[in-house]
Design a protein around this motif. Structure first.
Motif, PDB file in Angstrom:
ATOM      1  N   SER A 167       0.801  -1.229   0.000  1.00  0.00           N
ATOM      2  CA  SER A 167       0.000   0.000   0.000  1.00  0.00           C
ATOM      3  C   SER A 167       0.833   1.279   0.000  1.00  0.00           C
ATOM      4  O   SER A 167       0.278   2.378  -0.083  1.00  0.00           O
ATOM      5  N   GLU A 168       2.127   1.155   0.074  1.00  0.00           N
ATOM      6  CA  GLU A 168       2.962   2.357   0.083  1.00  0.00           C
ATOM      7  C   GLU A 168       2.920   3.026  -1.288  1.00  0.00           C
ATOM      8  O   GLU A 168       3.128   2.377  -2.323  1.00  0.00           O
ATOM      9  N   ALA A 169       2.665   4.331  -1.275  1.00  0.00           N
ATOM     10  CA  ALA A 169       2.510   5.054  -2.533  1.00  0.00           C
ATOM     11  C   ALA A 169       3.824   5.080  -3.309  1.00  0.00           C
ATOM     12  O   ALA A 169       4.902   5.265  -2.746  1.00  0.00           O
ATOM     13  N   PHE A 170       3.710   4.882  -4.617  1.00  0.00           N
ATOM     14  CA  PHE A 170       4.872   4.890  -5.501  1.00  0.00           C
ATOM     15  C   PHE A 170       4.657   5.984  -6.533  1.00  0.00           C
ATOM     16  O   PHE A 170       3.604   6.078  -7.164  1.00  0.00           O
ATOM     17  N   SER A 171       5.689   6.832  -6.725  1.00  0.00           N
ATOM     18  CA  SER A 171       5.525   7.997  -7.601  1.00  0.00           C
ATOM     19  C   SER A 171       6.309   7.879  -8.903  1.00  0.00           C
ATOM     20  O   SER A 171       6.301   8.809  -9.706  1.00  0.00           O
ATOM     21  N   GLY A 172       6.978   6.771  -9.124  1.00  0.00           N
ATOM     22  CA  GLY A 172       7.809   6.638 -10.307  1.00  0.00           C
ATOM     23  C   GLY A 172       7.029   6.193 -11.533  1.00  0.00           C
ATOM     24  O   GLY A 172       5.799   6.244 -11.582  1.00  0.00           O
ATOM     25  N   LEU A 173       7.784   5.789 -12.566  1.00  0.00           N
ATOM     26  CA  LEU A 173       7.231   5.319 -13.836  1.00  0.00           C
ATOM     27  C   LEU A 173       6.260   6.327 -14.445  1.00  0.00           C
ATOM     28  O   LEU A 173       5.130   6.014 -14.812  1.00  0.00           O
ATOM     29  N   GLU A 174       6.744   7.559 -14.513  1.00  0.00           N
ATOM     30  CA  GLU A 174       6.000   8.645 -15.164  1.00  0.00           C
ATOM     31  C   GLU A 174       4.603   8.833 -14.576  1.00  0.00           C
ATOM     32  O   GLU A 174       3.618   9.038 -15.288  1.00  0.00           O
ATOM     33  N   GLY A 175       4.549   8.735 -13.275  1.00  0.00           N
ATOM     34  CA  GLY A 175       3.286   9.035 -12.599  1.00  0.00           C
ATOM     35  C   GLY A 175       2.262   7.926 -12.636  1.00  0.00           C
ATOM     36  O   GLY A 175       1.119   8.133 -12.204  1.00  0.00           O
ATOM     37  N   THR A 176       2.620   6.747 -13.117  1.00  0.00           N
ATOM     38  CA  THR A 176       1.641   5.650 -13.148  1.00  0.00           C
ATOM     39  C   THR A 176       1.457   5.021 -11.774  1.00  0.00           C
ATOM     40  O   THR A 176       0.533   4.233 -11.567  1.00  0.00           O
ATOM     41  N   ALA A 221      -1.879  -3.082  -8.849  1.00  0.00           N
ATOM     42  CA  ALA A 221      -1.450  -2.157  -7.793  1.00  0.00           C
ATOM     43  C   ALA A 221      -1.645  -2.808  -6.426  1.00  0.00           C
ATOM     44  O   ALA A 221      -1.268  -3.969  -6.224  1.00  0.00           O
ATOM     45  N   ASP A 222      -2.272  -2.085  -5.480  1.00  0.00           N
ATOM     46  CA  ASP A 222      -2.526  -2.638  -4.145  1.00  0.00           C
ATOM     47  C   ASP A 222      -4.011  -2.937  -3.946  1.00  0.00           C
ATOM     48  O   ASP A 222      -4.493  -2.992  -2.823  1.00  0.00           O
ATOM     49  N   SER A 223      -4.734  -3.139  -5.072  1.00  0.00           N
ATOM     50  CA  SER A 223      -6.190  -3.301  -4.994  1.00  0.00           C
ATOM     51  C   SER A 223      -6.625  -4.699  -4.563  1.00  0.00           C
ATOM     52  O   SER A 223      -7.792  -4.911  -4.217  1.00  0.00           O
ATOM     53  N   ARG A 224      -5.700  -5.664  -4.573  1.00  0.00           N
ATOM     54  CA  ARG A 224      -6.053  -7.034  -4.193  1.00  0.00           C
ATOM     55  C   ARG A 224      -5.041  -7.592  -3.183  1.00  0.00           C
ATOM     56  O   ARG A 224      -4.313  -8.546  -3.454  1.00  0.00           O
ATOM     57  N   PRO A 225      -5.004  -7.012  -1.998  1.00  0.00           N
ATOM     58  CA  PRO A 225      -4.017  -7.459  -1.009  1.00  0.00           C
ATOM     59  C   PRO A 225      -4.362  -8.823  -0.428  1.00  0.00           C
ATOM     60  O   PRO A 225      -5.542  -9.166  -0.272  1.00  0.00           O
ATOM     61  N   VAL A 226      -3.340  -9.614  -0.136  1.00  0.00           N
ATOM     62  CA  VAL A 226      -3.564 -10.860   0.603  1.00  0.00           C
ATOM     63  C   VAL A 226      -3.493 -10.596   2.102  1.00  0.00           C
ATOM     64  O   VAL A 226      -4.002 -11.381   2.902  1.00  0.00           O
ATOM     65  N   GLU A 227      -2.846  -9.494   2.475  1.00  0.00           N
ATOM     66  CA  GLU A 227      -2.815  -9.034   3.863  1.00  0.00           C
ATOM     67  C   GLU A 227      -3.515  -7.683   3.924  1.00  0.00           C
ATOM     68  O   GLU A 227      -3.010  -6.691   3.425  1.00  0.00           O
ATOM     69  N   ILE A 228      -4.716  -7.667   4.522  1.00  0.00           N
ATOM     70  CA  ILE A 228      -5.481  -6.422   4.586  1.00  0.00           C
ATOM     71  C   ILE A 228      -4.754  -5.391   5.438  1.00  0.00           C
ATOM     72  O   ILE A 228      -4.610  -4.223   5.069  1.00  0.00           O
ATOM     73  N   SER A 229      -4.287  -5.821   6.598  1.00  0.00           N
ATOM     74  CA  SER A 229      -3.510  -4.934   7.455  1.00  0.00           C
ATOM     75  C   SER A 229      -2.071  -4.921   6.973  1.00  0.00           C
ATOM     76  O   SER A 229      -1.478  -5.973   6.699  1.00  0.00           O
ATOM     77  N   GLN A 230      -1.495  -3.725   6.830  1.00  0.00           N
ATOM     78  CA  GLN A 230      -0.113  -3.594   6.369  1.00  0.00           C
ATOM     79  C   GLN A 230       0.674  -2.748   7.364  1.00  0.00           C
ATOM     80  O   GLN A 230       1.396  -1.826   7.003  1.00  0.00           O
ATOM     81  N   ALA A 231       0.523  -3.142   8.626  1.00  0.00           N
ATOM     82  CA  ALA A 231       1.181  -2.401   9.699  1.00  0.00           C
ATOM     83  C   ALA A 231       2.650  -2.773   9.834  1.00  0.00           C
ATOM     84  O   ALA A 231       3.444  -2.000  10.386  1.00  0.00           O
ATOM     85  N   SER A 232       3.011  -3.949   9.343  1.00  0.00           N
ATOM     86  CA  SER A 232       4.392  -4.394   9.493  1.00  0.00           C
ATOM     87  C   SER A 232       5.029  -4.606   8.125  1.00  0.00           C
ATOM     88  O   SER A 232       4.339  -4.763   7.119  1.00  0.00           O
ATOM     89  N   GLU A 233       6.348  -4.658   8.102  1.00  0.00           N
ATOM     90  CA  GLU A 233       7.068  -4.908   6.860  1.00  0.00           C
ATOM     91  C   GLU A 233       6.736  -6.301   6.324  1.00  0.00           C
ATOM     92  O   GLU A 233       6.644  -6.501   5.112  1.00  0.00           O
ATOM     93  N   GLN A 234       6.536  -7.254   7.220  1.00  0.00           N
ATOM     94  CA  GLN A 234       6.203  -8.610   6.792  1.00  0.00           C
ATOM     95  C   GLN A 234       4.863  -8.640   6.059  1.00  0.00           C
ATOM     96  O   GLN A 234       4.725  -9.317   5.036  1.00  0.00           O
TER      97      GLN A 234
END
Length: 273
Positions: A167-176, A221-234
């Motif tokens: 879920s961390e926002a990514f700003s590269g690849l020409e704004g995609t 993107a992050d629209s289909r997470p297998v881990e809903i909570s993303q509080a940890s790096e794991q």
């Protein structure tokens, strides 16, 4: 002395009475014959109508049976293809785990989940590092050999190589953003397979009946997470993954519409009769 007896001549009145009675009987007989003829004609018409209705009912029943058989054939074919898909996905998973590559499959055995531990995607990166290229190529080889066995790929419609991000926002690849990042992750894996898998296991050579490639690439993107909570790096790392989604060929909308229309027509014909 008695008088001689004469034979009495019938009077005009008696003759008229007899003629009128004869005419009446003739008329009644004629009416009776006409009634019999009309009854016979009516019964004949009813019989012809009944025969026609029975023929229409039989035709409708035959059409309905044909449409039912077509639908049952479609369902049986789709069920068989789903069983083939489930078998090959489970075989791929078992073979990869036997080679020490940890993968998971979905409950319906239609999706193979390849975790970031197998491909080593860093946060914000779509590169497959050298340390993971061997694993990535093994995955491609096992998939190719399994779907080629008994030409089981012919039961498939499309195999999607799907990229995913955390879920961390990514700003590269020409704004995609994360959409571009997830897609490029899938492209990176596909290009590695395309460039380094030997011809006998080349996934690009697998084609559908219509000549289109069996494999396709997409990103979510992050629209289909297998881990809903993303509080940890794991948890975040679990979502940086590749899914291999196997879809099967099913009946087209036109084929289903044709079956439905035929069934409705047969039902209507049966109701009318």
């Amino acid at each position: 002395m008695s008088r001689p007896t004469r034979n009495r001549e019938p009077s005009h009145e008696d003759s008229s009475h007899w003629i009128s009675f004869s005419d009446l009987m003739s008329a009644l007989l004629l009416v009776f014959l006409l009634a019999v003829v009309l009854l016979v004609l009516s019964l004949t018409y009813k019989q012809q109508e009944l025969v026609a209705q029975q023929a229409e009912a039989q035709e409708a029943e035959s059409l309905f049976a044909t449409q039912r058989d077509r639908l049952e054939t479609q369902v049986a074919t789709l069920s068989e293809r789903e069983e083939i898909r489930s078998a090959l996905v489970r075989e791929i998973s078992t073979e990869l785990k036997g080679r020490g590559i940890a993968v998971e499959i979905s409950e319906d055995a239609a999706v193979l989940h390849i975790p970031t531990s197998a491909l080593g995607f860093d946060s914000g990166s779509y590169e497959i590092h050298d340390a993971h290229r061997g694993v990535a190529l093994t995955i491609g080889t096992v998939i190719s050999e399994t779907v080629r066995q008994d030409r089981r790929f012919e039961a498939l419609d499309t195999v999607f190589v799907e990229g995913h991000t955390d879920s961390e926002a990514f700003s590269g690849l020409e704004g995609t953003g994360n959409w571009g990042l997830s897609t490029f992750r899938a492209i990176s894996l596909w290009r590695l397979w395309e460039e380094e898998l030997p011809p006998r296991t080349a996934l690009t050579a697998l084609l559908r009946e219509d000549g289109q490639p069996v494999f396709s690439v997409s990103g979510y993107a992050d629209s289909r997470p297998v881990e809903i909570s993303q509080a940890s790096e794991q948890q975040m790392a679990a979502n940086r993954r590749i899914d291999i989604r196997f879809t099967v060929k099913g009946p087209t909308a036109d084929e289903l519409a044709d079956i439905v229309d035929g069934s409705i027509g047969a039902s209507a014909a049966g109701s009318d009769s």
